[in-house]
Scaffold this motif. Structure first.
Motif, short mmCIF file in Angstrom:
data_model
loop_
_atom_site.label_atom_id
_atom_site.label_comp_id
_atom_site.label_asym_id
_atom_site.label_seq_id
_atom_site.Cartn_x
_atom_site.Cartn_y
_atom_site.Cartn_z
N MET A 480 -0.26 -1.92 -0.96
CA MET A 480 0.31 -1.27 -2.14
C MET A 480 1.07 0.00 -1.75
O MET A 480 1.22 0.92 -2.54
N ASP A 481 1.57 0.02 -0.53
CA ASP A 481 2.22 1.21 -0.01
C ASP A 481 3.72 1.24 -0.23
O ASP A 481 4.34 2.28 -0.07
N ALA A 482 4.33 0.12 -0.60
CA ALA A 482 5.79 0.05 -0.71
C ALA A 482 6.38 1.06 -1.68
O ALA A 482 7.36 1.74 -1.34
N PRO A 483 5.83 1.25 -2.90
CA PRO A 483 6.42 2.25 -3.80
C PRO A 483 6.36 3.67 -3.24
O PRO A 483 7.32 4.44 -3.38
N PHE A 484 5.27 4.00 -2.58
CA PHE A 484 5.12 5.36 -2.04
C PHE A 484 6.04 5.57 -0.84
O PHE A 484 6.59 6.67 -0.66
N LEU A 485 6.22 4.53 -0.02
CA LEU A 485 7.17 4.66 1.09
C LEU A 485 8.60 4.77 0.57
O LEU A 485 9.42 5.51 1.15
N TRP A 486 8.92 4.08 -0.52
CA TRP A 486 10.26 4.20 -1.09
C TRP A 486 10.50 5.61 -1.60
O TRP A 486 11.56 6.19 -1.37
N LEU A 487 9.49 6.19 -2.30
CA LEU A 487 9.61 7.57 -2.75
C LEU A 487 9.67 8.54 -1.57
O LEU A 487 10.36 9.57 -1.63
N LEU A 488 8.97 8.19 -0.51
CA LEU A 488 9.03 9.00 0.70
C LEU A 488 10.45 9.03 1.26
O LEU A 488 10.97 10.09 1.65
#
Length: 729
Positions: A480-488
């Protein structure tokens, strides 16, 4: 003189509680004395036993003169310098000798210790190149048959299209062409053999074929688990964030700084943001601060724990544990280890109820680090870290009372933002000004706009990039890390844009000539004098700073330089360095020469002359020979010779020549020339530099400059022969 001594005594009495802060300075001076001033390696009695005996005798003398301030100062200095010298000798001889690597293509078998992804040089469409570090390497050829495994690490660059799926711990076999650590490009330039000696490196190579997996990774060692975890996280980051954003994200989360593109790295360096790509105190402080705040808030939510447990101390220990995991996850590089050690001192201070950020904590961390790894005193990471932290602690010791009074007298959101902006600007100015001379010495550049870039980039790193990165790491096992990496990536883009913009401002990157060792030593001692004292006499250290900063322009630079392999010859004039000859390492050598002299470097054409006529090539039916007239001295350079030196130089050219240089063996050419240099002299002495003067020319060689030390390879780059094991009965 008695009045002067009495005045100095009164000043020292006022500063006597600060005398202990000079202990790491004495240890560092002892290490510098061993690494930088000796030309012959001392044996065990001289290198270790004698300094230890001096330290013991000085301790006895200091105890007997314990009531005398001058006695404590004198004998305490002797103790620390002697211990630093002994620690440097012991740290050097803990490492195994450099092996003699094969000079031909050979089969290599070893265990993968680390895997690094390197960005493509031909554009983003090209695949990443992999570099593997092999431990326990064995060579399979007739000369090394039966050899024991190497105790040093070999770095092998794999072919870009190699399909092998590698993991840390795999045992592989590959055919490669190896080379030892390179010699310095100039006497006094960067010593990569010194760095390789203490990094446990044996050399590097390039694979000539595909990898053959022999045994897959086995075992559950902690290092293997962390290395494999780093590799998987790095691949995941680049899958979600392809491009430069992924390289920056992988750098701050797993320490994979090699994935950052070269142009982006140069932009960060020119804008003063290079510290964002080096996992050190800034990143570790943010991680520990976030974990400590979250842990303390969690402990305070329960009445029982809030009233009965030491929440602040427990939160500090949780934060240090998270910092330890973060350091291991990012590769446990030296700056991160130094920061973790200082953080441990801070955590113990919190647990004991002492002041956390203090010069004594920095002194304890510096002493432990110098005794544990004394070679760090010669490295840029230790020097810049200590300079920055020392300047911040000393600066806020003076400015904090005034800042707190100003903060207490103002209210409102606007004043709050102004206060934080001023603190951030002061932090950038203090750390940047303290590290600027160190950057001059090691990188030959000055970034005058570092304050502007850091005022935007550092807050964004603290409140957006690192928190989202930690959340992404926490959710990565759940996919579930994809949204946070995109915001990163959204937060990284403004920093990349800022670095590119500031790097292209006029005078954003001012190049300066090479700073001598004594200049860097004057800078560090002057900075210590300013930061470690509190009285007004501290400002006398500005003299050391000024002397070190102007030392590059006080140093007499060589006029003619020869590369370590003897293939390139550089003639330095006032506006440019003209290079002649051919070499496999021409590109890195020319780049290093340009940085050393802060001048443009260019290949001189086969025929022609410089604008002032001082250098002429191809004249008088000698197409492969150049003649230079510098400072009234005649310099003859044979840049190419197909006969490999069997064809002698014309007698008329040799007549009156003060210096004769040839990329081929000179043999019987120009026997009457005072200075004769050719491929054989470069093979024996390494890089050479000639200082021309009417009163007499001076030749300086790399081997004479560095002396006979354990990390200095033999002529031709040969090390200790790898002898086969004795046959068993």
């Amino acid at each position: 003189m008695p009045r002067l001594m009495l005045h100095l005594h009164s000043l020292l009495v006022q500063e006597q509680r600060r005398l202990v802060l000079w202990a790491p300075v004495g240890l560092a001076l002892g290490a510098v004395l061993y690494f930088g001033l000796l030309h012959t390696e001392p044996n065990l009695p001289v290198g270790f036993v004698l300094p230890c005996g001096v330290a013991v005798l000085a301790s006895i003398a200091a105890w007997r003169r314990r009531y005398s301030l001058w006695g404590r100062l004198l004998w305490g200095g002797c103790i620390t310098v002697a211990i630093g010298f002994a620690a440097a000798w012991g740290g050097t001889h803990r490492h195994t000798p450099m092996p003699d690597l094969p000079r031909f293509a050979t089969e290599i078998a070893g265990t993968v210790q680390a895997i690094a992804l390197l960005p493509p040089e031909d554009g983003m469409d090209a695949p990443f190149q992999r570099r593997v570090d092999l431990a326990q390497a064995v060579f399979y050829n007739a000369l090394d048959d039966g050899m024991p495994p190497l105790r040093r690490v070999l770095s092998v660059y794999l072919q870009p299209n190699d399909p092998a799926a590698l993991r840390v711990g795999d045992h592989l076999r590959v055919k490669a062409l190896l080379q030892p650590p390179p010699f310095p490009v100039l006497p006094g330039a960067r010593d990569r053999q010194f760095e390789a000696w203490f990094a446990n490196q044996a050399g590097s190579g390039r694979a000539l074929g595909f990898v053959q997996l022999v045994v897959l990774a086995q075992g559950h060692k902690l290092q293997l688990r962390f290395e494999n975890l780093r590799e998987r996280i790095n691949a995941r980051i680049h899958t979600i964030l392809p491009g430069p954003e992924g390289g920056v994200a992988a750098t701050v989360l797993v320490g994979a700084s090699e994935t950052v593109e070269k142009q982006l790295r140069e932009d960060f360096a020119a804008s003063g943001l290079a510290h964002l790509l080096a996992v050190a105190g800034l990143h570790l402080g943010i991680v520990m601060g976030l974990v400590m705040a979250a842990s303390r808030l969690l402990l305070a939510t329960t009445e029982y724990t809030a009233l009965r447990w030491p929440c602040k101390a427990l939160a500090a220990f949780c934060a240090w544990g998270a910092g330890l995991v973060y350091v291991l996850l990012t590769g446990a590089h030296l700056p991160a280890q130094r920061s973790l050690l200082m953080a441990a001192v801070a955590v113990l201070g919190i647990a004991a109820g002492r002041r956390v950020v203090s010069m004594r904590g920095l002194a304890v961390a510096a002493c432990v680090l110098v005794l544990w790894m004394p070679q760090v005193v010669m490295g840029v990471a230790f020097q810049m870290s200590m300079a920055a932290v020392m300047a911040l602690v000393a600066g806020y010791e003076v400015l904090q009372p005034k800042l707190m009074r100003w903060r207490a007298s103002t209210t409102g959101l606007g004043h709050w933002l102004a206060w934080h902006s001023v603190v951030l600007a002061l932090t950038s100015v203090l750390a940047g000004c303290a590290t600027l001379p160190v950057a001059m010495a090691h990188f030959g550049v000055i970034q005058p706009f570092f304050v502007v870039a850091n005022m935007v980039a550092v807050p964004l790193m603290a409140v957006w990039i690192m928190p989202l990165g930690l959340i992404a790491l926490a959710f990565m096992p759940l996919h579930m890390d994809a949204p946070f990496l995109w915001l990163l990536g959204v937060g990284i883009r403004p920093i990349i844009w800022l670095a590119h913009m500031v790097a292209h401002w006029p005078a954003a990157r001012v190049v300066v000539p090479h700073m001598p060792r004594w200049g860097l030593l004057a800078v560090m001692l002057g900075l210590c004098w300013i930061c470690l004292w509190r009285q007004r006499w501290r400002w006398a250290g500005c003299a050391g700073l000024v002397l070190g900063v102007v030392s590059p322009w006080l140093l007499v630079q060589p006029d003619v330089i020869i590369s370590p392999d003897g293939g390139l010859v550089g003639v330095r004039e006032s506006d440019k360095i003209y290079v002649m000859g051919q070499s496999r390492a021409a590109r890195p050598v020319m780049q290093a020469w340009g940085q050393y002299f802060a001048q443009p470097v260019g290949i001189f054409p086969p025929e022609g002359e410089t604008p002032d006529g001082a250098l002429t090539c191809g004249a008088e039916n000698t197409p492969d020979t150049c003649v230079a007239l510098l400072h009234g001295q005649d310099v003859v350079v044979r840049r190419q010779d197909a006969s490999d030196g069997r064809l002698l130089l014309p007698v008329d050219i040799c007549t009156g020549a003060d210096v004769v240089i040839s990329v081929a063996p000179l043999r019987a050419s120009c026997l009457n020339a005072p200075i004769r240099l050719d491929r054989f002299s470069a093979w024996e002495n390494g890089a050479e530099a000639i200082f021309l003067h009417k009163s007499g020319n001076v030749l300086r060689t790399d081997r004479a400059w560095r002396g006979q030390r354990p990390w200095v390879l033999k002529p031709g780059g040969h090390g200790m022969p790898v002898l086969p094991l004795a046959p068993s009965e």
